[in-house]
Design an enzyme around this catalytic site. Structure first.
Site, PDB file in Angstrom:
ATOM      1  N   LYS A  66       0.811  -1.228   0.000  1.00  0.00           N
ATOM      2  CA  LYS A  66       0.000   0.000   0.000  1.00  0.00           C
ATOM      3  C   LYS A  66       0.847   1.284   0.000  1.00  0.00           C
ATOM      4  O   LYS A  66       0.451   2.290  -0.570  1.00  0.00           O
ATOM      5  CB  LYS A  66      -0.967   0.003   1.186  1.00  0.00           C
ATOM      6  N   ARG A 152       2.759  -1.312  20.255  1.00  0.00           N
ATOM      7  CA  ARG A 152       3.839  -2.047  20.931  1.00  0.00           C
ATOM      8  C   ARG A 152       5.123  -1.222  20.894  1.00  0.00           C
ATOM      9  O   ARG A 152       5.770  -1.014  21.905  1.00  0.00           O
ATOM     10  CB  ARG A 152       4.019  -3.400  20.230  1.00  0.00           C
TER      11      ARG A 152
HETATM   12  P1  NDP Z   1       1.545  -3.859   9.487  1.00  0.00           P
HETATM   13  O1  NDP Z   1       2.492  -5.018   9.377  1.00  0.00           O
HETATM   14  O2  NDP Z   1       1.787  -2.633   8.707  1.00  0.00           O
HETATM   15  O3  NDP Z   1       1.468  -3.389  11.037  1.00  0.00           O
HETATM   16  C1  NDP Z   1       1.331  -4.339  12.049  1.00  0.00           C
HETATM   17  C2  NDP Z   1       0.969  -3.646  13.355  1.00  0.00           C
HETATM   18  O4  NDP Z   1       0.628  -4.671  14.299  1.00  0.00           O
HETATM   19  C3  NDP Z   1       2.099  -2.830  13.987  1.00  0.00           C
HETATM   20  O5  NDP Z   1       1.530  -1.742  14.656  1.00  0.00           O
HETATM   21  C4  NDP Z   1       2.721  -3.847  14.964  1.00  0.00           C
HETATM   22  O6  NDP Z   1       3.371  -3.239  16.067  1.00  0.00           O
HETATM   23  C5  NDP Z   1       1.472  -4.537  15.450  1.00  0.00           C
HETATM   24  N1  NDP Z   1       1.716  -5.894  15.965  1.00  0.00           N
HETATM   25  C6  NDP Z   1       2.016  -6.988  15.257  1.00  0.00           C
HETATM   26  N2  NDP Z   1       2.110  -8.059  16.077  1.00  0.00           N
HETATM   27  C7  NDP Z   1       1.853  -7.608  17.334  1.00  0.00           C
HETATM   28  C8  NDP Z   1       1.810  -8.237  18.616  1.00  0.00           C
HETATM   29  N3  NDP Z   1       2.034  -9.539  18.775  1.00  0.00           N
HETATM   30  N4  NDP Z   1       1.524  -7.468  19.679  1.00  0.00           N
HETATM   31  C9  NDP Z   1       1.284  -6.137  19.554  1.00  0.00           C
HETATM   32  N5  NDP Z   1       1.319  -5.492  18.358  1.00  0.00           N
HETATM   33  C10 NDP Z   1       1.609  -6.221  17.262  1.00  0.00           C
HETATM   34  O7  NDP Z   1       0.103  -4.491   9.185  1.00  0.00           O
HETATM   35  P2  NDP Z   1      -1.184  -3.683   8.686  1.00  0.00           P
HETATM   36  O8  NDP Z   1      -1.274  -2.452   9.510  1.00  0.00           O
HETATM   37  O9  NDP Z   1      -1.169  -3.546   7.212  1.00  0.00           O
HETATM   38  O10 NDP Z   1      -2.396  -4.696   9.017  1.00  0.00           O
HETATM   39  C11 NDP Z   1      -2.865  -4.897  10.355  1.00  0.00           C
HETATM   40  C12 NDP Z   1      -4.119  -5.745  10.329  1.00  0.00           C
HETATM   41  O11 NDP Z   1      -5.222  -5.039   9.771  1.00  0.00           O
HETATM   42  C13 NDP Z   1      -3.980  -7.027   9.514  1.00  0.00           C
HETATM   43  O12 NDP Z   1      -4.459  -8.092  10.309  1.00  0.00           O
HETATM   44  C14 NDP Z   1      -4.875  -6.808   8.313  1.00  0.00           C
HETATM   45  O13 NDP Z   1      -5.456  -8.028   7.870  1.00  0.00           O
HETATM   46  C15 NDP Z   1      -5.937  -5.891   8.889  1.00  0.00           C
HETATM   47  N6  NDP Z   1      -6.605  -5.065   7.852  1.00  0.00           N
HETATM   48  C16 NDP Z   1      -7.940  -5.266   7.607  1.00  0.00           C
HETATM   49  C17 NDP Z   1      -8.612  -4.520   6.651  1.00  0.00           C
HETATM   50  C18 NDP Z   1     -10.079  -4.770   6.418  1.00  0.00           C
HETATM   51  O14 NDP Z   1     -10.605  -4.309   5.390  1.00  0.00           O
HETATM   52  N7  NDP Z   1     -10.782  -5.414   7.317  1.00  0.00           N
HETATM   53  C19 NDP Z   1      -7.926  -3.501   5.855  1.00  0.00           C
HETATM   54  C20 NDP Z   1      -6.525  -3.332   6.202  1.00  0.00           C
HETATM   55  C21 NDP Z   1      -5.912  -4.117   7.155  1.00  0.00           C
HETATM   56  P3  NDP Z   1       4.946  -2.789  15.967  1.00  0.00           P
HETATM   57  O15 NDP Z   1       4.947  -1.488  15.230  1.00  0.00           O
HETATM   58  O16 NDP Z   1       5.367  -2.671  17.378  1.00  0.00           O
HETATM   59  O17 NDP Z   1       5.644  -3.891  15.210  1.00  0.00           O
END
Ligand code: NDP
Length: 272
Positions: A66, A152
């Protein structure tokens, strides 16, 4: 002639977008095809270029492309420019590429119209500071919510809170230790923690009476959703409605027709 569209991602096999757009096309009588395309991690731009040469009219873009899609858009919308992420590209004959991020509309429509919650003046906690959080934060601010972003890696939440936000709003970015004694009316999980069944370090008192707990993930009952039910959230929702609503907005951008989302959400839930 059938107009061709696609969704590009990596991975992509799990995507429900082809099903959703097929249902939209049938419902609205639009002659389109829509397929899922796996792009190599270093091959997003080349894949878009190939689609354009083959005459596709546009595409959706999902994880992890994206941010790259925004770079390719020669005509990004204002909200895409602020969020710097794009999930919808529309190809113009002259070579230009329109880019928008419809995830924000998807989330807001699902919360307001499908779940029946109001957002104005509500205390909203957005968990996460990745692509999904970037995509929706501006629309939340536009709804005049009192927004806290927790992540986190607290520095990323602080960066998001400070970089995107118009000055008249107070937006807090913080780590989990700073929300210990706070309550929220709407809690949105925009992390990918659910993918690995990881629990988030949330305090049990997080949910205000009547609160909505919303997980952007769909297709599974996440630890966040289970936690929210145990801790008394009034409504617990996954992100399927958001997925369908963002798709409807993309469909509108491409076709100028807005499909009905309720029957599509219902069909997908029944098919689960
Ligand atoms: P990114 O990889 O860009 O970001 C992941 C985020 O999750 C970061 O903030 C990360 O924190 C955090 N994270 C990951 N694992 C953990 C954990 N174990 N504990 C705490 N925080 C955690 O992913 P996206 O933002 O692109 O996607 C996030 C979710 O949103 C996905 O599951 C995706 O499927 C969903 N989504 C759904 C949509 C819909 O239409 N329903 C549209 C877009 C996304 P840190 O920065 O500390 O690593």
């Amino acid at each position: 002639m059938t107009d061709r569209y696609a969704v590009i991602g990596n991975p992509i096999a799990h995507s429900k977008s082809p099903q959703i757009h097929k249902m939209f096309a049938e419902q609205t009588g639009q002659d389109i095809s829509y397929e899922a395309i796996l792009a190599p991690l270093d091959g997003f731009a080349a894949t878009v270029e190939r689609l354009r040469k083959e005459g596709y009219k546009g595409c959706n873009v999902t994880v992890p492309f994206k941010f790259e899609a925004f770079q390719l858009a020669t005509q990004p919308t204002e909200r895409a420019q602020i969020m710097r992420t794009v999930n919808t590209l529309k190809f113009f004959y002259g070579g230009g590429i329109f880019g928008d991020n419809t995830d924000s509309t998807g989330l807001i429509h699902d919360i307001l119209f499908n779940l029946g919650f109001t957002l104005n003046n509500k205390r909203v906690l957005l968990i996460g500071a990745g692509g999904a959080a970037y995509g929706v934060v501006l629309s939340l601010v536009d709804m005049d919510v009192k927004l806290t972003i927790v992540n986190r890696s607290a520095d990323k939440a602080k960066t998001l809170a400070s970089s995107l936000i118009p000055n008249e709003f107070t937006i807090i970015g913080c780590g989990f230790d700073e929300i210990v004694s706070q309550q929220f009316d709407v809690v949105i999980n925009a992390t990918s923690a659910g993918l690995t069944d990881s629990e988030l370090p949330l305090p049990p008192t997080l949910f205000a009476p009547g609160a909505l707990a919303y997980d952007m993930m769909y297709g599974r009952d996440t630890p966040f959703m289970k936690f929210a039910r145990e801790q008394g959230a009034a409504v617990v929702s996954d992100g399927l409605g958001m997925l369908v609503e963002q798709a409807a907005e993309s469909f509108f951008i491409w076709r100028g027709v807005r499909p009905e989302t309720a029957p599509v959400i219902s069909a997908l839930r029944t098919a689960k």
